[in-house]
Design an enzyme around this catalytic site. Structure first.
Site, PDB file in Angstrom:
ATOM      1  N   CYS A  37      18.264 -40.163 -57.152  1.00  0.00           N
ATOM      2  CA  CYS A  37      18.456 -40.174 -58.603  1.00  0.00           C
ATOM      3  C   CYS A  37      17.343 -40.996 -59.266  1.00  0.00           C
ATOM      4  O   CYS A  37      16.209 -40.539 -59.326  1.00  0.00           O
ATOM      5  CB  CYS A  37      19.864 -40.639 -58.956  1.00  0.00           C
ATOM      6  N   HIS A  55      23.101 -36.787 -55.846  1.00  0.00           N
ATOM      7  CA  HIS A  55      23.616 -37.901 -55.044  1.00  0.00           C
ATOM      8  C   HIS A  55      24.230 -37.380 -53.750  1.00  0.00           C
ATOM      9  O   HIS A  55      25.350 -36.871 -53.759  1.00  0.00           O
ATOM     10  CB  HIS A  55      24.686 -38.668 -55.826  1.00  0.00           C
ATOM     11  N   GLU A 100      25.522 -39.094 -51.517  1.00  0.00           N
ATOM     12  CA  GLU A 100      26.658 -39.961 -51.204  1.00  0.00           C
ATOM     13  C   GLU A 100      27.865 -39.727 -52.102  1.00  0.00           C
ATOM     14  O   GLU A 100      28.896 -40.370 -51.945  1.00  0.00           O
ATOM     15  CB  GLU A 100      26.217 -41.431 -51.279  1.00  0.00           C
TER      16      GLU A 100
END
Length: 192
Positions: free
Chosen positions: A78, A165, A167
């Site tokens: 990001c 992202h 994650e």
């Protein structure tokens, strides 16, 4: 060991948790110098997400210098992706905000995206994006719903950025695709 440069985002600890499944992880503030980072002798560096603009020094600390001078594999997520782009002369600008949105992302299946579902459903949390890719980079991923650059990869150096992202629970959680992306980076870092 993987060093995670903390740009003060709530996702930092998710990234640290993912990476720690495959290697030791040390989270450091973005004020760490390149010299201090090198003394840690990491195999790779993750430049974390964070609030703000990649050209705002108070928000990104020494992240741009780390990208350019660390001399180890780097993954930017990001804001980290945007820092990579601007450090190499690319341009970042405003796009339609995509905070907490999932998008289908088509990718080239190389680097950290090797073996990842294609297209991938990816979690997005941003209102800035790479608008001009640095000339030393290829676009590695693009969102299919709005054609925004979702990934870049340096042609010669082991440096990659992801706008989405890996994650996030929005990134193919059931299939663990985000976890595989981080595993790919850790393996790439170990192999130099």
């Amino acid at each position: 060991m993987i060093v995670l440069v903390n740009n003060r985002d709530s996702f930092v600890w998710n990234l640290a948790e993912y990476a720690s499944l495959f290697d030791r992880v040390k989270v450091v503030p973005n004020t760490i110098t390149v010299g201090e980072l090198r003394r840690l002798d990491p195999d790779g560096v993750i430049i974390s997400p964070g609030p703000g603009h990649p050209l705002e020094r108070r928000e990104v600390g020494n992240s741009p210098e780390i990208v350019l001078e660390a001399g180890v594999p780097i993954l930017g997520v990001c804001l980290g992706h945007q820092i990579i782009a601007t450090a190499f002369g690319g341009k970042v600008g405003r796009v339609k905000p995509r905070h907490g949105k999932a998008s289908p992302v088509k990718h080239d299946g190389k680097g950290v995206l090797r073996g990842i579902k294609n297209p991938l459903t990816a979690g997005r949390y941003h209102s800035l994006a790479v608008l001009e890719v640095p000339r030393e980079f290829d676009v590695s991923a693009v969102s299919l719903d709005d054609n925004v650059v979702m990934g870049i990869r340096h042609r010669k150096l082991p440096i990659e950025g992801l706008q989405f992202h890996p994650e996030s629970v929005l990134t193919e959680w059931e299939r663990k695709e985000g976890l595989r992306i981080i595993k790919n980076f850790v393996e790439m870092s170990r192999n130099g």
